[in-house]
Enzyme design. Structure first.
Site, short mmCIF file in Angstrom:
data_model
loop_
_atom_site.label_atom_id
_atom_site.label_comp_id
_atom_site.label_asym_id
_atom_site.label_seq_id
_atom_site.Cartn_x
_atom_site.Cartn_y
_atom_site.Cartn_z
N GLU A 135 0.71 -1.08 0.08
CA GLU A 135 0.10 -0.09 0.03
C GLU A 135 0.81 1.39 -0.02
OE1 GLU A 135 -3.31 0.34 -0.48
OE2 GLU A 135 -3.81 -1.66 -0.24
N SER A 153 -49.48 -16.92 -21.06
CA SER A 153 -50.50 -16.01 -21.57
C SER A 153 -50.57 -14.53 -20.77
CB SER A 153 -51.90 -16.68 -21.18
OG SER A 153 -51.85 -17.68 -21.93
#
Length: 690
Positions: A98, A370
């Site tokens: 880091e 449907s």
């Protein structure tokens, strides 16, 4: 020319004057820079050490502003440990990957910043970061929710203040106790327990390197998310430690091959007992619409005002649980949405969130059957059909693809009228042959385009069976499509959050509705009126209307459509206030047993819609301009005469309503209007003023 003579020339005098001016300017710049740095230092000293804010719980509210969930309520995944209680390997690994110059800089690594800028310019994109541990710690503690220059400058100033008032060890300790490691773990102690079931002081070199690599992308580098990717990231960390002289090459190689058994864990959720599938969508919306990271969502002290109606949600939960046999492994999904705004009021993505977090309401694609027909009949009405248009219902084979292919649809139970029925009946009875005939008459591409107008984004094919909903679509797509019929043709985007405020009460997000009229309002209303026939047994013919088994459960006007395939059972419908969709089926596409499974969707839908709107006004569907209503004989679709035993109020686009009277019934065939004409003058006057 000699040097002495050249020094006396005008050219030398010219450069001498400019050199002196440049020197003065540089001196002024250095003085100003020194004053700025000194002033900045003085301000930082006077302001004192920045207050280290304690992470706050994010609170979630329903639409009635009742608390429905809190993040990190139990506190068991938050621990603070001293720096000397953290394994040295983890500390070395974190610094190596880091911020290699952590102990050398004063909060900013200018060499690294310059390198990152050059890398970004070379790639023409942001590919490399340059934040130091101090900057990241400042961001963790003081991050605002907007990505502005003001926030970046504030972050830099906080980092500077941290460096002035706190030692490197204190900064590093704070960073390691607040950084997010994924899966609800904040701080290295929580991460060590979550991933390896041990404290931070007991981490091995391999484990420490694995954890040090996670904060760059907690959901990406987590070994639970992708073990191979996490292992590769661990190798990158170990190589960085070698480069930083905190590890030998041999030690790094041994660590890369070390076996590290992971600890099982239960990922923290936002109160899973309260609408867990909905809560997951809220969190997703916080990330996508507000661009918030998980740390801010979990610890930012946000107040999230959602669209959830907790009473509706509880009603949905109860009806799904009580309607389906507990021993069945069939799945269910339900969505309830306010059609005018798109606000999602209730959501069920499955029968058990703990067993399956897969949200069938938002992630699954299933064949709608449907329930797709209202989109077809909207297109038909828009292209000249009316509720009274008569089409023959009988076994039919359709030819398509230049007559190279055939398609022979069947009605449910192979029942047919073997006669002409009206379009209103065809929808109410769910006649498949009439639907395909209508579809083919319009041209198959018409329905594909109409579906897009309704907001259907799933891929569709211009084939005969599309009229019967044979192509998979998402449940939210269908809910949105039906809502457009309910709201008069406006396209609304489903949403889960109304407003978000930060820990200080400042509004950082508010949903803005921008409903665009996409459908023709008159056609949408006529289609809606036809859909109410699902519950009207006056339209019964060779079979009953599909809502006949649940019509007695409803006490208010509703429009809906059932749908079924061999693997899916649907019921979708709406009132003016609420749209609801229910799906029943098996995850693996097993065939349904309609004797046992086929009634679930209808029963859940009717009971839910009735209970969800209990206490609210029963509203009628209001016709827009361009729509007229006449009473017709439901069997013929013609104007009802006095002799017609049943009369149904039916809506038409103005100019398309029938003008001929039904003559199918014996006895007096005069219309009601004609009968009125034979009344006395006084009777006709009073009828007129009414």
């Amino acid at each position: 020319m000699s040097l002495i003579k050249w020094l006396k020339t005008e050219q030398f005098q010219f450069w001498k004057r400019w050199g002196m001016l440049l020197g003065r300017l540089m001196m002024i710049c250095f003085v100003l820079l020194g004053l700025s740095i000194g002033s900045l230092y003085l301000i930082a000293v006077i302001m004192g050490a920045p207050e280290l804010q304690v992470p706050q719980t994010t609170i979630y509210y329903d639409t009635n502003k009742q608390v429905i969930g809190e993040s990190n309520q139990d506190g068991q995944n938050r621990y603070w440990v001293d720096l000397d209680e953290i394994a040295p390997h983890l500390i070395d690994a974190t610094i190596a990957i880091e911020d290699r110059s952590f102990y050398e800089h004063s909060g900013f690594d200018f060499k690294r910043i310059a390198g990152a800028i050059l890398a970004d310019i070379k790639a023409m994109a942001k590919v490399q970061g340059a934040s130091t541990i101090t900057q990241q710690y400042a961001r963790n503690l003081f991050l605002e929710h907007d990505k502005t220059w003001k926030r970046k400058i504030t972050e830099a100033f906080y980092a500077y203040r941290l460096e002035i008032h706190y030692s490197k060890e204190e900064i590093l300790e704070g960073y390691l106790n607040t950084i997010y490691y994924g899966h609800g773990s904040y701080g290295i102690e929580s991460a060590a327990r979550t991933y390896f079931g041990k404290g931070a002081s007991d981490l091995t070199l391999a484990e420490g390197a694995m954890l040090a690599g996670i904060p760059k992308g907690p959901s990406y580098y987590s070994p639970y998310a992708d073990a191979e990717r996490a292992k590769k990231r661990q190798g990158t960390v170990l190589d960085a430690m070698v480069t930083n002289h905190s590890l030998t090459e041999n030690e790094a190689q041994q660590a890369k091959f070390e076996n590290m058994p992971l600890q099982a864990f239960n990922e923290e959720e936002v109160q899973t007992e309260n609408a867990p599938y909905f809560a997951a969508e809220v969190k997703k919306e916080l990330k996508t619409k507000l661009s918030l990271d998980e740390r801010v969502i979990e610890q930012g002290g946000l107040h999230v005002y959602t669209t959830l109606d907790m009473e509706m949600q509880q009603s949905a939960d109860n009806w799904v649980k009580s309607s389906i046999d507990k021993s069945s492994d069939i799945q269910a999904a339900l969505v309830a949405m306010e059609p005018k705004t798109g606000a999602v009021r209730a959501m069920i993505g499955g029968r058990d969130y703990e067993e399956s977090k897969f949200n069938r309401a938002t992630m699954a694609k299933r064949t709608p059957g449907s329930t797709f027909k209202p989109l077809l009949y909207y297109a038909a009405v828009k292209n000249g059909f009316t509720p009274s248009t008569r089409v023959r219902s009988e076994p039919t084979t359709f030819y398509y693809d230049n007559d190279k292919e055939t398609y022979s649809p069947n009605n449910y139970g192979n029942a047919y009228a073997n006669d002409e029925i009206t379009l209103a009946q065809a929808l109410a009875l769910s006649d498949n042959v009439v639907a395909v005939k209508t579809h083919m008459f319009l041209d198959e591409k018409t329905l594909v385009q109409t579906a897009k107008d309704f907001g259907i984004t799933s891929p569709l094919s211009a084939i005969p069976s599309l009229a019967l909903g044979t192509k998979p679509v998402g449940m939210m797509e269908m809910t949105e499509a039906y809502s457009m019929l309910a709201n008069g043709g406006k396209q609304v985007e489903p949403h889960y959050i109304d407003k978000v405020t930060d820990r200080d009460g400042k509004v950082i997000y508010r949903h803005e509705s921008d409903a665009e009229v996409v459908l023709d309002p008159a056609t949408a209303f006529v289609t809606t009126s036809m859909m109410t026939g699902v519950f009207d047994e006056s339209l019964n013919d060779y079979t009953k209307v599909t809502g006949s088994g649940i019509d007695h459960l409803l006490s208010r006007p509703a429009a809906a459509k059932t749908g079924s395939t061999s693997t899916d059972s649907w019921m979708i419908g709406f009132t003016p206030q609420l749209t609801a969709a229910v799906w029943i089926g098996y995850d693996k596409g097993e065939k349904l047993n309609f004797r046992n499974d086929g009634f679930y969707a209808k029963k859940i839908w009717a009971n839910f819609i009735e209970e969800a709107l209990e206490g609210e006004e029963s509203k009628e569907f209001t016709p827009p301009e361009g729509v007229v209503a006449v009473k017709v004989d439901p069997q013929t679709g013609l104007l009802a005469s006095k002799a017609c035993p049943v009369k149904r109020l039916t809506y038409y686009i103005e100019g398309t309503e029938p003008h001929d009277y039904c003559e199918d019934h014996p006895g007096q065939s005069l219309s009601e209007d004609e009968g009125a004409g034979k009344k006395g003058l006084l009777d006709r006057f009073f009828q007129w003023i009414r």
